[in-house]
Design an enzyme around this catalytic site. Sequence first.
Site, mmCIF file in Angstrom:
data_model
loop_
_atom_site.group_PDB
_atom_site.id
_atom_site.type_symbol
_atom_site.label_atom_id
_atom_site.label_comp_id
_atom_site.label_asym_id
_atom_site.label_seq_id
_atom_site.Cartn_x
_atom_site.Cartn_y
_atom_site.Cartn_z
ATOM 1 N N ARG A 185 -54.305 -45.520 -23.737
ATOM 2 C CA ARG A 185 -55.140 -46.094 -22.692
ATOM 3 C C ARG A 185 -55.674 -47.467 -23.097
ATOM 4 N NH1 ARG A 185 -57.540 -48.527 -19.915
ATOM 5 N NH2 ARG A 185 -59.106 -48.130 -18.349
ATOM 6 N N TYR A 186 -56.092 -47.578 -24.357
ATOM 7 C CA TYR A 186 -56.600 -48.846 -24.890
ATOM 8 C C TYR A 186 -55.490 -49.506 -25.700
ATOM 9 C CZ TYR A 186 -61.114 -46.676 -23.806
ATOM 10 O OH TYR A 186 -62.157 -46.080 -23.174
ATOM 11 N N ARG A 189 -55.575 -48.432 -29.756
ATOM 12 C CA ARG A 189 -55.705 -47.063 -30.254
ATOM 13 C C ARG A 189 -55.136 -46.069 -29.250
ATOM 14 N NH1 ARG A 189 -60.282 -49.362 -28.300
ATOM 15 N NH2 ARG A 189 -61.957 -48.082 -27.434
ATOM 16 N N CYS A 194 -56.305 -24.082 -29.504
ATOM 17 C CA CYS A 194 -57.667 -24.191 -30.027
ATOM 18 C C CYS A 194 -58.086 -22.801 -30.493
ATOM 19 C CB CYS A 194 -58.652 -24.654 -28.955
ATOM 20 S SG CYS A 194 -58.237 -26.268 -28.297
ATOM 21 N N CYS A 216 -63.337 -23.825 -25.135
ATOM 22 C CA CYS A 216 -64.656 -24.192 -24.622
ATOM 23 C C CYS A 216 -64.582 -24.222 -23.101
ATOM 24 C CB CYS A 216 -65.058 -25.570 -25.121
ATOM 25 S SG CYS A 216 -64.626 -25.846 -26.838
ATOM 26 N N CYS A 245 -63.997 -27.652 -21.321
ATOM 27 C CA CYS A 245 -62.890 -28.502 -21.793
ATOM 28 C C CYS A 245 -62.426 -29.481 -20.712
ATOM 29 C CB CYS A 245 -61.709 -27.659 -22.239
ATOM 30 S SG CYS A 245 -60.348 -28.652 -22.891
ATOM 31 N N ARG A 260 -59.557 -31.115 -20.992
ATOM 32 C CA ARG A 260 -58.109 -31.234 -20.999
ATOM 33 C C ARG A 260 -57.451 -29.898 -20.661
ATOM 34 N NH1 ARG A 260 -57.210 -34.193 -25.963
ATOM 35 N NH2 ARG A 260 -57.910 -36.036 -24.875
ATOM 36 N N ASP A 284 -67.153 -34.193 -18.200
ATOM 37 C CA ASP A 284 -66.132 -34.618 -17.234
ATOM 38 C C ASP A 284 -65.974 -33.578 -16.129
ATOM 39 O OD1 ASP A 284 -65.414 -36.974 -18.624
ATOM 40 O OD2 ASP A 284 -64.260 -35.767 -20.045
ATOM 41 N N ASP A 297 -66.964 -41.057 -19.203
ATOM 42 C CA ASP A 297 -65.571 -41.429 -19.086
ATOM 43 C C ASP A 297 -65.315 -41.575 -17.591
ATOM 44 O OD1 ASP A 297 -63.094 -41.868 -20.477
ATOM 45 O OD2 ASP A 297 -63.755 -40.295 -21.857
ATOM 46 N N LYS A 304 -64.027 -45.393 -21.109
ATOM 47 C CA LYS A 304 -65.423 -45.022 -21.387
ATOM 48 C C LYS A 304 -66.356 -46.158 -21.024
ATOM 49 C CE LYS A 304 -64.274 -42.024 -25.270
ATOM 50 N NZ LYS A 304 -62.816 -42.184 -25.137
HETATM 51 C C1 LIG Z 1 -61.995 -41.809 -25.997
HETATM 52 C C2 LIG Z 1 -60.671 -42.318 -26.126
HETATM 53 C C3 LIG Z 1 -60.322 -43.167 -27.196
HETATM 54 C C4 LIG Z 1 -61.304 -43.559 -28.278
HETATM 55 O O1 LIG Z 1 -62.329 -44.352 -27.805
HETATM 56 P P1 LIG Z 1 -63.461 -44.899 -28.779
HETATM 57 O O2 LIG Z 1 -64.463 -45.531 -27.880
HETATM 58 O O3 LIG Z 1 -62.812 -45.864 -29.715
HETATM 59 O O4 LIG Z 1 -64.013 -43.738 -29.530
HETATM 60 C C5 LIG Z 1 -59.041 -43.647 -27.243
HETATM 61 N N1 LIG Z 1 -58.124 -43.324 -26.283
HETATM 62 C C6 LIG Z 1 -58.436 -42.533 -25.261
HETATM 63 C C7 LIG Z 1 -57.393 -42.228 -24.246
HETATM 64 C C8 LIG Z 1 -59.714 -41.984 -25.142
HETATM 65 O O5 LIG Z 1 -60.012 -41.181 -24.102
HETATM 66 S S1 SF4 Z 2 -63.018 -29.010 -25.741
HETATM 67 FE FE1 SF4 Z 2 -60.959 -28.283 -25.119
HETATM 68 S S2 SF4 Z 2 -59.545 -29.236 -26.573
HETATM 69 FE FE2 SF4 Z 2 -61.617 -29.387 -27.477
HETATM 70 S S3 SF4 Z 2 -61.815 -27.561 -28.791
HETATM 71 FE FE3 SF4 Z 2 -62.678 -27.037 -26.777
HETATM 72 S S4 SF4 Z 2 -60.975 -26.108 -25.640
HETATM 73 FE FE4 SF4 Z 2 -60.082 -27.200 -27.384
#
Ligand SMILES: *Cc1c(COP(=O)(O)O)cnc(C)c1O
Ligand code: SF4
Length: 395
Positions: free
Chosen positions: A113-114, A117, A126, A130, A133, A135, A294, A331, A338
């Site tokens: 996304r960035y 990174r 996992c 949670c 979650c 995702r 989220d 986010d 973010k």
């Molecule tokens: C959160 C996130 C990051 C890391 O972001 P930082 O602000 O550097 O901690 C990198 N890529 C994605 C897709 C993210 O959601």
């Molecule tokens: S938030 Fe989602 S990905 Fe993270 S530990 Fe919990 S269940 Fe696993």
Amino acid sequence: MKFHFLSSFKPENIDAADWNNWTWQLRHSLKTQDDFSQHFELTKDELLAFQQGKELFNVRTTPYYAGVANNSKSDSIRKILMPHRYEMAEGHQQMLDPLGEKKNNPAPRIIHRYSDRALFLITDICSVYCRFCTRKHFTGQEQAFIRNEEYEMAISYIRKHTGLREVILSGGDPLTVSDGQLDRVLSDLRRIDHIEIIRIGSRMPVVCPMRVTDDLVKIIKKNKPVYLMSHFNHPDELTSEAVEALERLVDNGIPVMNQMVLLNGINNHPALIQALNRRLVYLRVKPYYMFQCDPSMGTDHLRTSIEDSLEIQKELWGHLSGLAMPNLSVDIPNGGGKTYLVPNFQVSQDGRVRNYVGWDGVEAQYISPPENQIRKPDASAYECEWNDLKNSKKI
Ligand SMILES: *Cc1c(COP(=O)(O)O)cnc(C)c1O
Ligand code: SF4
């Protein structure tokens, strides 16, 4: 020790050597209604979730974390691990992929996304699922470590994208994989010249602290610099076992940062936030992010409002050390990235004069020098590096 940390509850009939073995914890995790009813007296709402909600999101916890829930003075930890009938209710915003990760997915298991990174989702498993979650569209679907073919494609993507500086191992939980698998991933990444930093985002120090063995620490240390991003949400999660795990990491020079999420009826109270973050700083863990939850599927009842989050932040401001204060962040849904939320202390502006009222009511002006007085230093030694970073392309 300044703070008092309780041990988690271990049932008497379980051998301590088993209990302290992380693979035993994973093999004996609670998954079914039957497993859970042996540790908890299930409420009607929880039973309904077990009976109807299975297809929505997996249920799983380690016996250790179930013990933390049972030892807690409130039902906060229970709400994190226990499914509830509300997960099936219609919410105000329900997104399958709230962070728009599917559109930033240029190679298998890579979320880019960035520019500098990217996330590398090495497993979808996992040890605790949670309930909040973000995702859910990925986590716990296949329940497997990344396949070899996909692994090679992901590594080759990272190798080819020389603008990448940082890889964030995520999932699922990257510390549920074996030492051998983790070592392979870390050393393959270390061999890529342009990768400076590796992060491991894991909830294992919270839900299975026995995962942090001497061997694991050795592997992480060997592949430095690796930052461990933990995910403590509540002070009751800081058991003496978790404290030991964190100390083992930090004593070995592995920086630990904590990312938490504000959760409705679980931790959205300034007393809890300060308690958690002061203890973390004392343990040499830097509170990094405090996320707005989220809007993922089935999380409506767990989300706070932005107003509530800002109110908590405002109350903490000025009372909690800057070291202990995490950045409140949302986010932006659909992959907006973010964004930090910060209190606005500026009350008015007149040209170069800005008027501020500080957190405890002190009023003052900041007068900027005129623009024609601003000069830039010579940065030629670093300009090339900066241009590289700025111009690095995602695709
Ligand atoms: C959160 C996130 C990051 C890391 O972001 P930082 O602000 O550097 O901690 C990198 N890529 C994605 C897709 C993210 O959601
Ligand atoms: S938030 Fe989602 S990905 Fe993270 S530990 Fe919990 S269940 Fe696993």
